[in-house]
Design an enzyme around this catalytic site. Structure first.
Site, short mmCIF file in Angstrom:
data_model
loop_
_atom_site.label_atom_id
_atom_site.label_comp_id
_atom_site.label_asym_id
_atom_site.label_seq_id
_atom_site.Cartn_x
_atom_site.Cartn_y
_atom_site.Cartn_z
N ASP A 1 0.98 -1.07 -0.18
CA ASP A 1 -0.54 0.00 0.44
C ASP A 1 0.78 1.10 0.09
O ASP A 1 2.20 1.56 0.24
CB ASP A 1 -1.25 0.00 1.31
CG ASP A 1 -1.65 -0.58 1.50
OD1 ASP A 1 -2.12 -1.59 0.44
OD2 ASP A 1 -2.70 -1.01 1.96
N ASP A 2 0.18 2.57 -0.79
CA ASP A 2 0.39 4.00 -0.64
C ASP A 2 1.74 4.16 -1.07
O ASP A 2 1.93 4.96 -0.90
CB ASP A 2 1.58 3.93 0.92
CG ASP A 2 0.72 3.82 1.90
OD1 ASP A 2 -1.17 3.19 2.16
OD2 ASP A 2 0.78 3.69 3.39
N HIS B 1 -5.63 3.00 -4.16
CA HIS B 1 -5.75 3.90 -3.36
C HIS B 1 -6.01 4.54 -2.32
O HIS B 1 -5.54 5.51 -2.14
CB HIS B 1 -4.64 2.84 -2.18
CG HIS B 1 -4.55 2.63 -0.88
ND1 HIS B 1 -5.54 2.54 0.11
CD2 HIS B 1 -3.45 3.55 0.03
CE1 HIS B 1 -4.64 2.31 1.20
NE2 HIS B 1 -3.65 3.02 0.98
N HIS C 1 -5.17 9.49 0.49
CA HIS C 1 -5.45 8.98 1.46
C HIS C 1 -5.92 9.41 2.75
O HIS C 1 -5.86 9.87 3.89
CB HIS C 1 -3.57 8.80 2.01
CG HIS C 1 -3.54 7.47 2.89
ND1 HIS C 1 -3.87 6.92 4.08
CD2 HIS C 1 -3.03 5.82 2.19
CE1 HIS C 1 -3.29 5.43 4.24
NE2 HIS C 1 -3.63 5.14 3.00
N HIS D 1 3.53 -2.12 2.74
CA HIS D 1 3.58 -1.06 2.42
C HIS D 1 5.34 -0.51 1.42
O HIS D 1 5.99 -1.28 1.80
CB HIS D 1 3.71 -0.17 3.83
CG HIS D 1 1.79 0.10 4.97
ND1 HIS D 1 1.94 -1.49 5.35
CD2 HIS D 1 1.60 0.63 4.47
CE1 HIS D 1 0.86 -0.41 5.74
NE2 HIS D 1 0.19 0.25 4.91
NI NI Z 1 -3.03 2.93 3.37
#
Ligand code: NI
Length: 354
Positions: free
Chosen positions: A166-167, A217, A221, A311
């Site tokens: 993620d991210d 995603h 955020h 991540h």
């Molecule tokens: Ni995230």
């Protein structure tokens, strides 16, 4: 200085806004039997909740700046409550016009946020509110259903597993992860933020070229549960647009930031054709866990059909070093146990239909 202060006082006093400095209380309201923690105020015996609370009931909730009003949409109904006005507006889809109707309890602003009379708005949206004096609980029956469309894992009878990150993308961890995955010949799925896709498009191109899957995603955020519906739409669509621009395709999977969603957000994702992907193995790598700690979590939480969460954000203090170090070990160890690594799409497609 004094003049400015005086001006501020005058503004506050002339403002029609109610209870500017009231501190809201907190309680759980039961929405279709599920407790939802919310701020609330009591005004002349009536319960008021933040406008955004209604996203928990499945309604789209937006703020109209021009008319200073809160707009709710559910199924075919659209209704607007201007703050401080003793009327509400109903939209007629056939004639494309709004009509005003008298209103007893009006929307108010508390600490700059619009609060709505719970019962009044719920009624307009076809919901039932009841209060149980014995338990002192307030219940909302929403009378509408939204398909959850949420996956925390795949089929538990097949030894498949999905790595997810993620991210990202970022300029350091992402290429390192991609090198490891290439070396191990293991596919993964990357849930990326629109603003990072725009910043590091080459990394995204490389992912797709090397057979990895991509997912949405959001752009910046935010916690979807705290945003107006139009903002959530923008967060999702701008990220889809960024991916379309960079790799020529849009994903059909999303992982909402913090795994946080209201019923209205889920309705929206369904409408946009996106499946919600959560996880079954939470490595907590973002906390700066060591490789050993991460391996322990993986061993404890893994089962067939598992979705592992890691991540690849720009961790300048090296928080993700343990995660990177663990990655080849996760792949080797799970393969030894008979697992096959697949993308999220493959994992979900392999689910047996019941
Ligand atoms: Ni995230």
């Amino acid at each position: 200085m004094v003049v400015a202060f005086m001006l501020m006082v005058t503004l506050c006093m002339t403002s029609s806004v109610y209870a500017e400095d009231v501190k809201p209380l907190k309680a759980a309201i039961y929405v279709d039997q599920k407790p939802i923690k919310t701020d609330y105020i009591l005004k002349e015996g009536h319960l008021y909740v933040p406008a955004l609370f209604f996203k928990q009931t499945g309604a789209y909730v937006d703020w109209n700046e021009k008319y200073q009003s809160v707009v709710f949409q559910l199924q075919n109904k659209m209704v607007a409550f201007p703050v401080g006005k003793n009327y509400y507006d109903l939209f007629n889809k056939e004639t494309n016009t709004w009509t005003s109707h008298p209103l007893k309890l009006t929307a108010v602003k508390v600490n700059k946020k619009p609060f709505m009379p719970l019962v009044t708005v719920a009624k307009q949206l076809g919901m039932d509110v009841t209060y149980d004096a014995a338990t002192k609980r307030t219940y909302v029956a929403t009378n509408n259903y939204v398909e959850p469309n949420l996956f925390m894992h795949g089929d538990r009878t097949q030894k498949l597993v999905a790595l997810t990150f993620d991210d990202g993308p970022d300029p350091y961890y992402t290429p390192t992860i991609l090198d490891i995955l290439k070396d191990k010949n293991a596919p993964a799925t990357f849930f990326m933020m629109g603003k990072n896709i725009a910043k590091y498009p080459e990394q995204v191109k490389r992912m797709v070229k090397e057979g990895h899957a991509i997912g949405n995603h959001s752009y910046n955020h935010p916690d979807f549960t705290k945003q107006w519906t139009a903002k959530v739409v923008d967060e999702i669509q701008s990220t889809q647009h960024e991916l379309l621009k960079v790799v020529g395709k849009k994903p059909d999977i999303i992982r909402p930031p913090y795994g946080a969603l209201t019923k209205a957000d889920t309705r929206l994702l369904n409408q946009l054709g996106l499946r919600n992907i959560f996880w079954s193995v939470d490595t907590l790598d973002w906390k700066g866990k060591t490789s050993d700690e991460i391996m322990e979590i993986v061993r404890r939480q893994i089962f067939p059909g598992g979705i592992i969460l890691q991540h690849n954000f720009e961790a300048k203090k090296g928080e993700l070093n343990g995660s990177i170090e663990a990655l080849p070990k996760i792949i080797d160890e799970l393969r030894e146990q008979g697992y096959t690594f697949v993308t999220i799409q493959t994992l979900l497609d392999s689910q047996k239909r019941r």
